[in-house]
Design an enzyme around this catalytic site. Structure first.
Site, PDB file in Angstrom:
ATOM      1  N   ASP A  36       0.798  -1.228   0.000  1.00  0.00           N
ATOM      2  CA  ASP A  36       0.000   0.000   0.000  1.00  0.00           C
ATOM      3  C   ASP A  36       0.830   1.277   0.000  1.00  0.00           C
ATOM      4  OD1 ASP A  36      -2.241  -1.467  -0.170  1.00  0.00           O
ATOM      5  OD2 ASP A  36      -3.008  -1.050   1.833  1.00  0.00           O
ATOM      6  N   ASP A 277     -14.395  34.503 -33.568  1.00  0.00           N
ATOM      7  CA  ASP A 277     -15.307  34.113 -34.626  1.00  0.00           C
ATOM      8  C   ASP A 277     -16.321  33.107 -34.071  1.00  0.00           C
ATOM      9  OD1 ASP A 277     -16.510  32.949 -36.804  1.00  0.00           O
ATOM     10  OD2 ASP A 277     -14.735  33.188 -38.058  1.00  0.00           O
ATOM     11  N   GLY A 412      -8.873  22.813 -35.046  1.00  0.00           N
ATOM     12  CA  GLY A 412      -9.549  22.339 -36.258  1.00  0.00           C
ATOM     13  C   GLY A 412      -9.203  23.227 -37.425  1.00  0.00           C
ATOM     14  N   LEU A 413      -9.177  24.540 -37.193  1.00  0.00           N
ATOM     15  CA  LEU A 413      -8.855  25.478 -38.286  1.00  0.00           C
ATOM     16  C   LEU A 413      -7.433  25.221 -38.766  1.00  0.00           C
ATOM     17  CD1 LEU A 413      -9.386  28.109 -39.955  1.00  0.00           C
ATOM     18  CD2 LEU A 413      -8.238  29.305 -38.102  1.00  0.00           C
TER      19      LEU A 413
HETATM   20  S1  SF4 Z   1      -7.189   0.295  -2.853  1.00  0.00           S
HETATM   21 FE1  SF4 Z   1      -6.195  -1.701  -2.920  1.00  0.00          FE
HETATM   22  S2  SF4 Z   1      -4.022  -1.221  -3.011  1.00  0.00           S
HETATM   23 FE2  SF4 Z   1      -5.047   0.648  -2.372  1.00  0.00          FE
HETATM   24  S3  SF4 Z   1      -4.975   0.540  -0.175  1.00  0.00           S
HETATM   25 FE3  SF4 Z   1      -6.905  -0.368  -0.734  1.00  0.00          FE
HETATM   26  S4  SF4 Z   1      -6.458  -2.556  -0.848  1.00  0.00           S
HETATM   27 FE4  SF4 Z   1      -4.484  -1.503  -0.847  1.00  0.00          FE
END
Ligand code: SF4
Length: 514
Positions: A36, A277, A412-413
């Protein structure tokens, strides 16, 4: 939990990280498994912050799950306090750690650290990033803001809502602070961006609060109003008209007059949009998606200030879906409330707008569908943190909106001109610049491109121009008009068209632009 390739919002602890990272003197202890720690990259790679977020992860591993994860959390809390010496410690759990139910708040309180410990209970499986940011800011304000002394004078205002990883928050703060100074209103505290816990303690000294981003600050502002009697602003100063209304609102709250310089039109955007324009603005069909605040503001600016037709409006922000539903009803379109980018992509593909205003997700969607696009809201990517000053709010913000929304349409122009010029003997990469006069005469001029022989049975007479087509031709810039005339006549003769109408002109344009 829904597994997806892209999400508009991360889990709520990412919202908490946005608040902690924006502030000074705060540390966030996050009970989380090893992987994480990825969230750090959002701040260092996307926002390009020169420092890591102030977050300590407990980074427990699979083998720890059978042992004492609570002890591991408490040791991490002691270490984090000793190392970072914060003025306040936020504690919480990531999605995965929530499942092991270690109660980070209770565990940290039991340590009796000499600073306020603020537990965050963020339901990771029901809520998302903006909720996490709002709840974190609210809990910080509740824990740290001191009640002002009875009868103490209240001065100026607080600016509430800017965080790390916000869409142009840093620039908006600078712009709105300047606007308030022109009104003679001092800014007491900006929070969470750059605020310390000591600054949050002073919030109650201001006369009122300016809520820049309701998704983050409305909850805290509501609490400050109930507890300290501080009113807060409702107008989001995005666009020239809303900025004028915002100036009037804050002047009324502060009891000061609006100086004539601010009453006068202070943005170039209204005049620019009137003078461009009409081909590039009036009735252009625009699809808008983002967080609720930016999406609603963008729809208003698009319809009322630029003359676009809003053909789609939506948000991923369920907490503020009501605001978007009301705005959609006002613009006569069905609201799209979803956090599924595939649904948004299907809506854009079905509507085929001329312009998409959205998040980074819509930028990808529009690119794939070949539709011009500008980003108006988080989630953001690295290019949404430009080195230059580029606000969305205030009068300068209105100028930025004009530039970033109108220029994609003008491409685009340019592409059309490139198509018309492609292969022209006067306009190729080796052609000398005309201002070089005689010097240019000696430079090589390539042979004109051979024109394909016309079939023998084609009429040899030139096609004639219908009066309305001739008038339309005069709208083509003079420096390409001759080329446009020749190409259209050639196109008409090749197809046996004797009278060139407006349709023939545009068919020829499409043909030569390919
Ligand atoms: S979203 Fe997934 S990766 Fe992120 S903290 Fe939560 S469990 Fe972990």
């Amino acid at each position: 939990m829904q597994l997806t390739l892209w999400t508009y919002e991360g889990p709520p602890h990412v919202g908490a990280m946005r608040v902690a990272t924006a502030m000074r003197g705060v540390h966030y202890l996050l009970h989380a498994p090893q992987g994480d720690t990825y969230a750090d990259l959002l701040f260092t790679m996307i926002e390009r912050l020169p420092r890591r977020p102030p977050v300590t992860y407990t980074t427990f591993q699979a083998r720890d799950l059978g042992a004492d994860t609570a002890g591991l959390f408490q040791q991490a809390a002691r270490d984090a306090y000793a190392r970072f010496q914060p003025q306040a410690l936020l504690v919480g759990a990531s999605c995965t750690a929530e499942l092991i139910q270690d109660d980070p708040g209770g565990l940290a309180q039991a340590l009796d650290l000499p600073v306020p410990v603020i537990p965050l209970e963020l339901p990771a499986y029901q809520r998302k990033e903006n909720y996490g940011a709002s709840e974190t800011f609210y809990q910080l304000v509740r824990a740290l803001a001191r009640r002002p002394a009875e009868g103490a004078p209240r001065r100026g205002c607080n600016l509430l809502g800017p965080t790390a990883l916000g869409f142009r928050h840093r620039d908006d703060v600078q712009e709105i602070t300047g606007l308030l100074l022109q009104l003679g209103i001092a800014v007491n505290v900006v929070a969470p961006l750059e605020a310390s816990p000591a600054d949050l303690a002073r919030l109650g000294e201001a006369a009122f609060n300016v809520v820049l981003y309701p998704e983050v600050a409305q909850q805290a502002a509501g609490w400050l109003q109930r507890q300290f009697g501080q009113p807060f602003t409702r107008t989001i100063p995005i666009g020239a008209k809303a900025t004028q209304a915002f100036v009037a609102e804050v002047a009324a709250l502060a009891g000061v007059p609006v100086p004539p310089a601010l009453q006068a039109r202070a943005s170039r955007a209204p005049w620019y949009s009137q003078s461009v324009d009409a081909t590039y603005l009036t009735g252009k069909r625009v699809f808008i998606f983002g967080d609720a605040t930016h999406a609603v503001a963008a729809a208003r600016v698009a319809a009322e200030e630029l003359g676009f037709a809003v053909v789609g409006l939506g948000t991923y922000s369920r907490e503020f879906a009501r605001d978007v539903r009301e705005a959609a009803a006002h613009h006569g379109v069905a609201p799209l409330i979803t956090d599924d980018y595939l649904e948004v992509e299907a809506a854009v593909a079905a509507l085929q707008p001329d312009l998409v205003l959205g998040t980074q997700m819509e930028r990808h969607i529009a690119k794939r569908l070949g539709i011009p696009c500008a980003v108006i809201s988080a989630p953001v990517h690295v290019q949404d943190f430009p080195a230059r000053h580029s606000p969305q709010m205030g009068y300068e913000g209105a100028n930025v909106l004009f530039d970033t929304w109108v220029h994609p349409l003008m491409m685009g122009l340019e592409e059309h001109l490139l198509g018309m010029f492609r292969g022209d003997f006067e306009f190729h990469e080796d052609a000398p610049a005309s201002h070089l006069g005689h010097a240019s005469a000696s430079m090589a001029v390539p042979e004109p491109e051979p024109q394909p022989d016309l079939p023998e049975d084609l009429p040899t007479m030139a096609a004639t121009w219908a009066p309305e087509a001739e008038r339309e031709l005069h709208r083509v810039p003079f420096f390409v008009r001759g080329k446009a005339r020749r190409n259209t006549e050639r196109f008409a003769v090749e197809r046996g068209v004797m009278t060139i109408t407006v349709e023939t002109l545009y068919e020829a344009k499409a043909h030569f632009s390919r």
